[in-house]
Design a protein around this motif. Structure first.
Motif, PDB file in Angstrom:
ATOM      1  N   MET A 260       0.716  -1.301   0.048  1.00 13.90           N
ATOM      2  CA  MET A 260       0.072   0.080  -0.236  1.00 13.90           C
ATOM      3  C   MET A 260       0.899   1.396  -0.078  1.00 13.90           C
ATOM      4  SD  MET A 260      -3.103  -1.177   2.432  1.00 13.90           S
ATOM      5  CE  MET A 260      -3.394   0.411   3.088  1.00 13.90           C
ATOM      6  N   THR A 261       1.705   1.331  -0.992  1.00 15.20           N
ATOM      7  CA  THR A 261       2.676   2.469  -0.881  1.00 15.20           C
ATOM      8  C   THR A 261       2.028   3.645  -1.505  1.00 15.20           C
ATOM      9  OG1 THR A 261       3.322   1.971  -3.134  1.00 15.20           O
ATOM     10  CG2 THR A 261       4.457   0.878  -1.627  1.00 15.20           C
ATOM     11  N   ASP A 262       0.745   3.656  -1.936  1.00 13.56           N
ATOM     12  CA  ASP A 262       0.264   4.890  -2.028  1.00 13.56           C
ATOM     13  C   ASP A 262      -0.695   5.483  -1.053  1.00 13.56           C
ATOM     14  OD1 ASP A 262      -1.406   2.915  -2.373  1.00 13.56           O
ATOM     15  OD2 ASP A 262      -2.691   3.801  -4.100  1.00 13.56           O
ATOM     16  N   TRP A 263      -0.520   4.811   0.244  1.00 12.04           N
ATOM     17  CA  TRP A 263      -1.000   5.318   1.488  1.00 12.04           C
ATOM     18  C   TRP A 263      -0.119   5.744   2.469  1.00 12.04           C
ATOM     19  CZ3 TRP A 263      -6.501   5.350   2.434  1.00 12.04           C
ATOM     20  CH2 TRP A 263      -7.302   4.968   1.610  1.00 12.04           C
ATOM     21  N   GLN A 264      -0.368   6.826   3.142  1.00 13.39           N
ATOM     22  CA  GLN A 264       0.255   7.322   4.117  1.00 13.39           C
ATOM     23  C   GLN A 264      -0.100   6.881   5.580  1.00 13.39           C
ATOM     24  OE1 GLN A 264      -0.018  11.570   4.431  1.00 13.39           O
ATOM     25  NE2 GLN A 264       1.131  11.780   6.432  1.00 13.39           N
ATOM     26  N   THR A 265       0.929   6.735   6.500  1.00 13.41           N
ATOM     27  CA  THR A 265       0.792   6.346   7.835  1.00 13.41           C
ATOM     28  C   THR A 265       1.366   7.353   8.797  1.00 13.41           C
ATOM     29  OG1 THR A 265       3.210   5.119   7.913  1.00 13.41           O
ATOM     30  CG2 THR A 265       1.134   3.754   7.088  1.00 13.41           C
ATOM     31  N   GLU A 266       0.952   7.174  10.017  1.00 10.82           N
ATOM     32  CA  GLU A 266       1.150   8.518  11.163  1.00 10.82           C
ATOM     33  C   GLU A 266       2.480   8.291  11.226  1.00 10.82           C
ATOM     34  OE1 GLU A 266      -2.369   9.195  13.765  1.00 10.82           O
ATOM     35  OE2 GLU A 266      -1.812   7.086  14.052  1.00 10.82           O
ATOM     36  N   PRO A 267       3.324   9.912  11.433  1.00 10.54           N
ATOM     37  CA  PRO A 267       4.773   9.840  11.742  1.00 10.54           C
ATOM     38  C   PRO A 267       4.757   9.033  13.261  1.00 10.54           C
ATOM     39  CG  PRO A 267       3.538  11.859  11.034  1.00 10.54           C
ATOM     40  CD  PRO A 267       2.470  10.872  11.400  1.00 10.54           C
ATOM     41  N   TYR A 268       6.235   8.612  13.384  1.00  7.96           N
ATOM     42  CA  TYR A 268       6.357   7.618  14.192  1.00  7.96           C
ATOM     43  C   TYR A 268       7.739   8.229  14.855  1.00  7.96           C
ATOM     44  CZ  TYR A 268       5.994   3.257  17.004  1.00  7.96           C
ATOM     45  OH  TYR A 268       5.912   2.242  18.014  1.00  7.96           O
ATOM     46  N   PRO A 269       7.773   9.183  15.589  1.00  5.02           N
ATOM     47  CA  PRO A 269       8.933   9.671  16.171  1.00  5.02           C
ATOM     48  C   PRO A 269       9.723   8.978  17.248  1.00  5.02           C
ATOM     49  CG  PRO A 269       7.179  10.716  17.543  1.00  5.02           C
ATOM     50  CD  PRO A 269       6.925   9.825  16.501  1.00  5.02           C
ATOM     51  N   LEU A 270      11.048   8.952  17.175  1.00  4.93           N
ATOM     52  CA  LEU A 270      12.241   8.160  18.137  1.00  4.93           C
ATOM     53  C   LEU A 270      12.929   9.367  18.808  1.00  4.93           C
ATOM     54  CD1 LEU A 270      13.562   5.694  19.032  1.00  4.93           C
ATOM     55  CD2 LEU A 270      15.304   6.131  17.225  1.00  4.93           C
ATOM     56  N   HIS A 271      12.704   9.306  20.090  1.00  8.95           N
ATOM     57  CA  HIS A 271      13.514  10.184  20.912  1.00  8.95           C
ATOM     58  C   HIS A 271      14.455   9.776  21.961  1.00  8.95           C
ATOM     59  CE1 HIS A 271       9.565  12.367  19.965  1.00  8.95           C
ATOM     60  NE2 HIS A 271      10.340  13.491  20.349  1.00  8.95           N
ATOM     61  N   ALA A 272      15.384  10.235  22.527  1.00  4.80           N
ATOM     62  CA  ALA A 272      16.387   9.961  23.458  1.00  4.80           C
ATOM     63  C   ALA A 272      15.664  10.718  24.728  1.00  4.80           C
ATOM     64  CB  ALA A 272      17.721  10.202  23.399  1.00  4.80           C
ATOM     65  N   LEU A 273      15.230   9.994  25.783  1.00  4.18           N
ATOM     66  CA  LEU A 273      14.670  10.594  27.112  1.00  4.18           C
ATOM     67  C   LEU A 273      15.505  10.515  28.240  1.00  4.18           C
ATOM     68  CD1 LEU A 273      11.009   9.007  26.782  1.00  4.18           C
ATOM     69  CD2 LEU A 273      11.998  11.132  25.749  1.00  4.18           C
ATOM     70  N   LEU A 274      15.855  11.679  28.837  1.00  4.87           N
ATOM     71  CA  LEU A 274      16.701  11.749  30.024  1.00  4.87           C
ATOM     72  C   LEU A 274      15.878  12.419  30.980  1.00  4.87           C
ATOM     73  CD1 LEU A 274      18.673  12.624  27.387  1.00  4.87           C
ATOM     74  CD2 LEU A 274      20.332  12.580  29.007  1.00  4.87           C
ATOM     75  N   PRO A 275      15.785  12.226  32.260  1.00  7.08           N
ATOM     76  CA  PRO A 275      15.350  12.832  33.577  1.00  7.08           C
ATOM     77  C   PRO A 275      15.683  14.143  33.596  1.00  7.08           C
ATOM     78  CG  PRO A 275      16.081  10.634  34.364  1.00  7.08           C
ATOM     79  CD  PRO A 275      16.829  11.112  32.885  1.00  7.08           C
ATOM     80  N   SER A 276      14.529  15.325  33.691  1.00  7.57           N
ATOM     81  CA  SER A 276      14.964  16.530  33.791  1.00  7.57           C
ATOM     82  C   SER A 276      15.294  16.881  35.110  1.00  7.57           C
ATOM     83  CB  SER A 276      13.743  17.156  33.343  1.00  7.57           C
ATOM     84  OG  SER A 276      12.609  17.042  34.636  1.00  7.57           O
ATOM     85  N   GLY A 277      16.281  17.734  35.441  1.00 13.28           N
ATOM     86  CA  GLY A 277      16.622  18.055  36.639  1.00 13.28           C
ATOM     87  C   GLY A 277      17.845  17.502  37.210  1.00 13.28           C
ATOM     88  N   ARG A 278      18.112  16.241  36.538  1.00 20.60           N
ATOM     89  CA  ARG A 278      18.987  15.275  36.891  1.00 20.60           C
ATOM     90  C   ARG A 278      20.370  15.820  36.199  1.00 20.60           C
ATOM     91  NH1 ARG A 278      18.287   9.044  36.413  1.00 20.60           N
ATOM     92  NH2 ARG A 278      16.791   9.411  37.942  1.00 20.60           N
ATOM     93  N   PHE A 279      21.482  15.617  37.197  1.00 20.34           N
ATOM     94  CA  PHE A 279      22.814  15.914  36.225  1.00 20.34           C
ATOM     95  C   PHE A 279      22.934  14.868  35.365  1.00 20.34           C
ATOM     96  CE2 PHE A 279      27.279  14.814  36.369  1.00 20.34           C
ATOM     97  CZ  PHE A 279      27.754  15.834  35.741  1.00 20.34           C
ATOM     98  N   VAL A 280      23.654  15.426  34.293  1.00 20.91           N
ATOM     99  CA  VAL A 280      23.917  14.497  32.975  1.00 20.91           C
ATOM    100  C   VAL A 280      25.460  14.275  32.974  1.00 20.91           C
ATOM    101  CG1 VAL A 280      23.698  13.893  30.524  1.00 20.91           C
ATOM    102  CG2 VAL A 280      21.858  14.999  31.718  1.00 20.91           C
TER     103      VAL A 280
END
Length: 301
Positions: A260-280
């Motif tokens: 079904m190459t003529d059909w679009q699918t929903e964007p699927y983001p990939l993130h790197a997640l880090l806890p906020s407020g914590r020293f990195v």
């Protein structure tokens, strides 16, 4: 009486994270009996009960929660001090605790991990692989790679890639079943269901000419490990809807066919997640920067 050995606080931290002394003992490489003795010693020294014990789990008391908060902050400060000292020598040292999806790890990340460790011999990798997302704030994780929209405002997210899932099936499956042309055709196919967060992802969305449509799919296999869903598709057991990053090599080699190459699918983001407020620590920042360059080059190709 004061705490005689601050390293005993590690038992408190890991018991709170794992919910049992056995989990704490496993994380620290000691016996459950030793973990229990350490916790009892802490409680005796403080004159306070830190956990309410039951046959199934251990729950922090208010006093235990207070000490846990300070213990976590103390260990983070020590980690920060160590990182700053070693940064003066231009070295990266310490354990890098990473959580990542199963299929992305096998299809893409493993050689990148090898390369990063070869560049930084003082770094050790502790990898948690799975498709049930860990609690980045609570669990012992420095950085988590996660697909999908973000809901936790307590996290710092760095985007790595934006892909669209691909609908694919193997040549063997398509030799026995006509390829679907529209989303409604999927009702007549064996669709491989992937479980997200304990829920079966049965509603697949597609768009054409700006109009979105949903279809509820069914199949005789569902799984919470995305790599198994891909392997089932390659083996000819059904149709799957998965991240383009995960199936790109299978599509390139012909093991899977993009449908079904003529059909679009929903964007699927990939993130790197880090806890906020914590020293990195420097090793974590360097690792995230390293992966960002790798994904930039990969998506460019």
């Amino acid at each position: 009486m004061k705490i005689e050995n601050t390293s005993d606080l590690q038992v408190l931290v890991h018991t709170a994270r794992g919910g049992t002394l056995t989990a704490a003992a496993h994380a620290l490489g000691i016996t459950p009996a030793a973990a229990s003795a350490t916790l009892k010693r802490l409680e005796t020294q403080l004159g306070a009960r830190l956990f309410e014990r039951s046959t199934r789990a251990m729950r922090l008391t208010p006093q235990g929660q207070t000490l846990l908060d300070y213990a976590v902050r103390a260990f983070e400060l020590l980690d920060e001090g160590e990182s700053l000292v070693t940064a003066d020598r231009g070295e990266l040292v310490g354990t890098l605790r990473v959580a990542a999806p199963s299929d992305l790890t096998r299809s893409t990340l493993l050689p990148w991990f090898d390369e990063f460790l070869a560049l930084h011999s003082g770094v050790q990798l502790s990898l948690s692989v799975g498709d049930r997302p860990l609690d980045v704030m609570r669990d012992e994780v420095d950085v988590a790679l996660r697909y999908g929209a973000l809901a936790d405002s307590r996290l710092v997210a760095r985007p790595f890639a934006m892909t669209n899932p691909l609908l694919t099936a193997s040549p063997e499956y398509l030799s026995r079943h006509p390829a679907p042309k529209t989303p409604q055709d999927l009702v007549h196919h064996n669709c491989l269901i992937f479980n997200r967060g304990g829920r079966r992802h049965r509603v697949w969305r597609f768009a054409q000419n700006g109009q979105w449509t949903e279809v509820r799919v069914n199949g005789n296999r569902s799984v919470d490990d995305a790599s198994l869903a891909r392997e089932w598709a390659v083996a000819g057991y059904g149709i799957t809807l998965k991240s383009a990053l995960d199936v790109r090599e299978d599509v390139r080699s012909g093991r899977l066919i993009h449908l079904m190459t003529d059909w679009q699918t929903e964007p699927y983001p990939l993130h790197a997640l880090l806890p906020s407020g914590r020293f990195v620590p420097a090793r974590v920042r360097a690792f995230v920067d390293f992966l960002a360059l790798k994904f930039e080059a990969l998506t460019a190709r």
